[in-house]
Design a protein around this motif. Structure first.
Motif, PDB file in Angstrom:
ATOM      1  N   PHE A 113     -71.652 -30.068  35.808  1.00 45.38           N
ATOM      2  CA  PHE A 113     -71.178 -29.369  36.998  1.00 45.38           C
ATOM      3  C   PHE A 113     -71.908 -28.030  37.151  1.00 45.38           C
ATOM      4  CE2 PHE A 113     -68.482 -26.366  39.193  1.00 45.38           C
ATOM      5  CZ  PHE A 113     -67.943 -27.091  40.244  1.00 45.38           C
ATOM      6  N   THR A 114     -72.008 -27.282  36.057  1.00 47.43           N
ATOM      7  CA  THR A 114     -72.656 -25.969  36.060  1.00 47.43           C
ATOM      8  C   THR A 114     -74.130 -26.086  36.437  1.00 47.43           C
ATOM      9  OG1 THR A 114     -71.110 -25.217  34.367  1.00 47.43           O
ATOM     10  CG2 THR A 114     -73.105 -23.930  34.655  1.00 47.43           C
ATOM     11  N   GLU A 115     -74.809 -27.083  35.883  1.00 51.83           N
ATOM     12  CA  GLU A 115     -76.225 -27.300  36.204  1.00 51.83           C
ATOM     13  C   GLU A 115     -76.399 -27.706  37.667  1.00 51.83           C
ATOM     14  OE1 GLU A 115     -77.834 -30.131  33.409  1.00 51.83           O
ATOM     15  OE2 GLU A 115     -77.268 -28.859  31.700  1.00 51.83           O
ATOM     16  N   ARG A 116     -75.535 -28.592  38.146  1.00 46.59           N
ATOM     17  CA  ARG A 116     -75.626 -29.063  39.529  1.00 46.59           C
ATOM     18  C   ARG A 116     -75.477 -27.912  40.528  1.00 46.59           C
ATOM     19  NH1 ARG A 116     -71.978 -32.930  39.313  1.00 46.59           N
ATOM     20  NH2 ARG A 116     -70.270 -31.814  40.277  1.00 46.59           N
ATOM     21  N   HIS A 117     -74.632 -26.934  40.180  1.00 49.50           N
ATOM     22  CA  HIS A 117     -74.382 -25.815  41.086  1.00 49.50           C
ATOM     23  C   HIS A 117     -75.178 -24.564  40.713  1.00 49.50           C
ATOM     24  CE1 HIS A 117     -71.313 -27.856  43.394  1.00 49.50           C
ATOM     25  NE2 HIS A 117     -70.882 -28.373  42.259  1.00 49.50           N
ATOM     26  N   ASN A 118     -76.004 -24.672  39.660  1.00 46.47           N
ATOM     27  CA  ASN A 118     -76.878 -23.580  39.241  1.00 46.47           C
ATOM     28  C   ASN A 118     -76.101 -22.271  39.055  1.00 46.47           C
ATOM     29  OD1 ASN A 118     -79.397 -22.648  38.463  1.00 46.47           O
ATOM     30  ND2 ASN A 118     -79.913 -21.944  40.528  1.00 46.47           N
ATOM     31  N   LEU A 119     -75.025 -22.340  38.283  1.00 46.79           N
ATOM     32  CA  LEU A 119     -74.166 -21.173  38.073  1.00 46.79           C
ATOM     33  C   LEU A 119     -74.705 -20.297  36.951  1.00 46.79           C
ATOM     34  CD1 LEU A 119     -70.725 -23.001  38.348  1.00 46.79           C
ATOM     35  CD2 LEU A 119     -71.977 -21.779  40.144  1.00 46.79           C
ATOM     36  N   SER A 120     -74.642 -18.987  37.148  1.00 45.03           N
ATOM     37  CA  SER A 120     -75.222 -18.070  36.166  1.00 45.03           C
ATOM     38  C   SER A 120     -74.185 -17.243  35.405  1.00 45.03           C
ATOM     39  CB  SER A 120     -76.218 -17.140  36.862  1.00 45.03           C
ATOM     40  OG  SER A 120     -75.594 -16.428  37.911  1.00 45.03           O
ATOM     41  N   PHE A 121     -72.925 -17.261  35.821  1.00 47.93           N
ATOM     42  CA  PHE A 121     -71.907 -16.480  35.119  1.00 47.93           C
ATOM     43  C   PHE A 121     -71.356 -17.269  33.936  1.00 47.93           C
ATOM     44  CE2 PHE A 121     -70.086 -18.374  38.973  1.00 47.93           C
ATOM     45  CZ  PHE A 121     -69.116 -19.211  38.437  1.00 47.93           C
ATOM     46  N   PRO A 122     -70.702 -16.596  32.984  1.00 44.45           N
ATOM     47  CA  PRO A 122     -70.172 -17.295  31.803  1.00 44.45           C
ATOM     48  C   PRO A 122     -69.085 -18.310  32.162  1.00 44.45           C
ATOM     49  CG  PRO A 122     -70.239 -14.925  31.424  1.00 44.45           C
ATOM     50  CD  PRO A 122     -70.531 -15.139  32.876  1.00 44.45           C
ATOM     51  N   ILE A 123     -69.267 -19.527  31.674  1.00 47.60           N
ATOM     52  CA  ILE A 123     -68.290 -20.598  31.846  1.00 47.60           C
ATOM     53  C   ILE A 123     -67.638 -20.816  30.483  1.00 47.60           C
ATOM     54  CG2 ILE A 123     -67.914 -23.018  32.459  1.00 47.60           C
ATOM     55  CD1 ILE A 123     -68.978 -21.494  34.838  1.00 47.60           C
ATOM     56  N   LEU A 124     -66.355 -20.480  30.392  1.00 49.31           N
ATOM     57  CA  LEU A 124     -65.629 -20.584  29.134  1.00 49.31           C
ATOM     58  C   LEU A 124     -64.839 -21.885  29.090  1.00 49.31           C
ATOM     59  CD1 LEU A 124     -64.243 -16.930  29.027  1.00 49.31           C
ATOM     60  CD2 LEU A 124     -66.497 -17.771  28.381  1.00 49.31           C
ATOM     61  N   LEU A 125     -64.719 -22.448  27.898  1.00 52.92           N
ATOM     62  CA  LEU A 125     -64.052 -23.733  27.730  1.00 52.92           C
ATOM     63  C   LEU A 125     -62.698 -23.546  27.051  1.00 52.92           C
ATOM     64  CD1 LEU A 125     -67.189 -25.687  26.467  1.00 52.92           C
ATOM     65  CD2 LEU A 125     -66.243 -25.666  28.781  1.00 52.92           C
ATOM     66  N   ASP A 126     -61.636 -23.856  27.783  1.00 50.25           N
ATOM     67  CA  ASP A 126     -60.277 -23.804  27.245  1.00 50.25           C
ATOM     68  C   ASP A 126     -59.868 -25.243  26.949  1.00 50.25           C
ATOM     69  OD1 ASP A 126     -57.744 -22.954  26.513  1.00 50.25           O
ATOM     70  OD2 ASP A 126     -57.024 -22.750  28.572  1.00 50.25           O
ATOM     71  N   LYS A 127     -60.459 -25.803  25.900  1.00 42.81           N
ATOM     72  CA  LYS A 127     -60.301 -27.226  25.598  1.00 42.81           C
ATOM     73  C   LYS A 127     -58.867 -27.635  25.310  1.00 42.81           C
ATOM     74  CE  LYS A 127     -64.986 -27.754  23.869  1.00 42.81           C
ATOM     75  NZ  LYS A 127     -65.845 -28.035  22.729  1.00 42.81           N
ATOM     76  N   ASP A 128     -58.116 -26.779  24.612  1.00 41.22           N
ATOM     77  CA  ASP A 128     -56.747 -27.147  24.247  1.00 41.22           C
ATOM     78  C   ASP A 128     -55.697 -26.566  25.185  1.00 41.22           C
ATOM     79  OD1 ASP A 128     -56.849 -24.509  23.508  1.00 41.22           O
ATOM     80  OD2 ASP A 128     -56.526 -24.866  21.371  1.00 41.22           O
ATOM     81  N   GLY A 129     -56.129 -25.833  26.209  1.00 44.34           N
ATOM     82  CA  GLY A 129     -55.203 -25.326  27.223  1.00 44.34           C
ATOM     83  C   GLY A 129     -54.369 -24.128  26.810  1.00 44.34           C
ATOM     84  N   GLN A 130     -54.698 -23.488  25.696  1.00 45.12           N
ATOM     85  CA  GLN A 130     -53.897 -22.352  25.239  1.00 45.12           C
ATOM     86  C   GLN A 130     -53.971 -21.164  26.195  1.00 45.12           C
ATOM     87  OE1 GLN A 130     -54.751 -21.324  21.173  1.00 45.12           O
ATOM     88  NE2 GLN A 130     -53.642 -23.077  20.374  1.00 45.12           N
ATOM     89  N   VAL A 131     -55.151 -20.889  26.714  1.00 44.86           N
ATOM     90  CA  VAL A 131     -55.290 -19.748  27.638  1.00 44.86           C
ATOM     91  C   VAL A 131     -54.616 -20.080  28.965  1.00 44.86           C
ATOM     92  CG1 VAL A 131     -56.931 -18.223  28.811  1.00 44.86           C
ATOM     93  CG2 VAL A 131     -57.386 -18.972  26.470  1.00 44.86           C
ATOM     94  N   GLN A 132     -54.782 -21.304  29.424  1.00 46.76           N
ATOM     95  CA  GLN A 132     -54.107 -21.756  30.644  1.00 46.76           C
ATOM     96  C   GLN A 132     -52.599 -21.578  30.509  1.00 46.76           C
ATOM     97  OE1 GLN A 132     -54.620 -25.939  31.493  1.00 46.76           O
ATOM     98  NE2 GLN A 132     -53.699 -25.766  33.507  1.00 46.76           N
ATOM     99  N   THR A 133     -52.058 -21.926  29.367  1.00 47.61           N
ATOM    100  CA  THR A 133     -50.626 -21.781  29.108  1.00 47.61           C
ATOM    101  C   THR A 133     -50.229 -20.308  29.043  1.00 47.61           C
ATOM    102  OG1 THR A 133     -50.574 -23.882  27.936  1.00 47.61           O
ATOM    103  CG2 THR A 133     -48.776 -22.348  27.498  1.00 47.61           C
ATOM    104  N   ALA A 134     -51.023 -19.501  28.348  1.00 49.30           N
ATOM    105  CA  ALA A 134     -50.713 -18.075  28.208  1.00 49.30           C
ATOM    106  C   ALA A 134     -50.665 -17.373  29.563  1.00 49.30           C
ATOM    107  CB  ALA A 134     -51.738 -17.397  27.305  1.00 49.30           C
ATOM    108  N   TYR A 135     -51.508 -17.819  30.483  1.00 53.01           N
ATOM    109  CA  TYR A 135     -51.566 -17.206  31.813  1.00 53.01           C
ATOM    110  C   TYR A 135     -50.695 -17.930  32.837  1.00 53.01           C
ATOM    111  CZ  TYR A 135     -55.045 -13.724  30.641  1.00 53.01           C
ATOM    112  OH  TYR A 135     -55.680 -12.624  30.111  1.00 53.01           O
ATOM    113  N   LYS A 136     -49.945 -18.940  32.386  1.00 53.36           N
ATOM    114  CA  LYS A 136     -49.024 -19.683  33.253  1.00 53.36           C
ATOM    115  C   LYS A 136     -49.742 -20.272  34.474  1.00 53.36           C
ATOM    116  CE  LYS A 136     -45.369 -18.280  30.875  1.00 53.36           C
ATOM    117  NZ  LYS A 136     -45.536 -18.625  29.493  1.00 53.36           N
TER     118      LYS A 136
END
Length: 174
Positions: A113-136
């Protein structure tokens, strides 16, 4: 025969009653202290980006942070990504960092996805969803604005226009 039926019904009712009691107990005793509150410090986290670099939110104190939660399957997320990238390029040298947190997808899907859209900002991976949960985080896309002291100043859910992203970045620019 009737006695066995009565016993089975009683057991089923008992199990259902226990399930309802547990659900009510769990909902009323949820920990509220971790809720993200405007004007208070954003929950710190450590995530790895697609290049293998570690990002800790607290390392960005002194800068504004545009914190976006997204998914590759989310069409509004996809539409706002080029706008985010344009504004990232404008603000990265002016004290505003963009961190895009992908919620629970494979590194391969996110990388393509990042390559297709040529994105240059940091893309972080929340694989286990802990940050998603922390931020509700529920619906995507969702964006938090964090000021230079690390305090949450705004929360927005839904697709952003380029003008909105620019305004948000100006709002947290030190």
């Amino acid at each position: 025969m009737k006695k066995r039926r009565l016993v089975m019904r009683s057991v089923i009712l008992l199990i259902l009653g226990a399930a309802v009691a547990y659900t009510l107990y769990a909902n009323f005793t949820k920990e509220d202290s971790k809720k993200v509150v405007m004007g208070e410090k954003a929950p710190d986290f450590v995530l790895v980006d697609l290049d293998g670099e570690t990002h800790r939110l607290s390392d960005y104190e002194g800068q504004g942070v545009f914190l976006n939660f997204w998914g590759t399957y989310c069409k509004p997320c996809e539409r706002e990504m080029p706008y985010m990238d344009n504004q990232y390029k404008q603000f990265k040298d002016n004290g505003v960092q963009t961190l895009a947190v992908n919620v629970g997808e494979s590194e391969l899907a996110v990388s393509k996805f990042t390559e297709r859209h040529n994105l240059s900002f940091p893309i972080l991976l929340d694989k286990d969803g802990q940050v998603q949960t922390a931020y509700k985080i529920g619906a995507l896309p969702a964006t938090y604005l964090i000021d230079k002291e690390g305090k949450v100043v705004k929360y927005h859910t839904g697709q952003l226009t380029e003008e909105m992203i620019k305004d948000f970045m100006e709002e947290v620019q030190p």
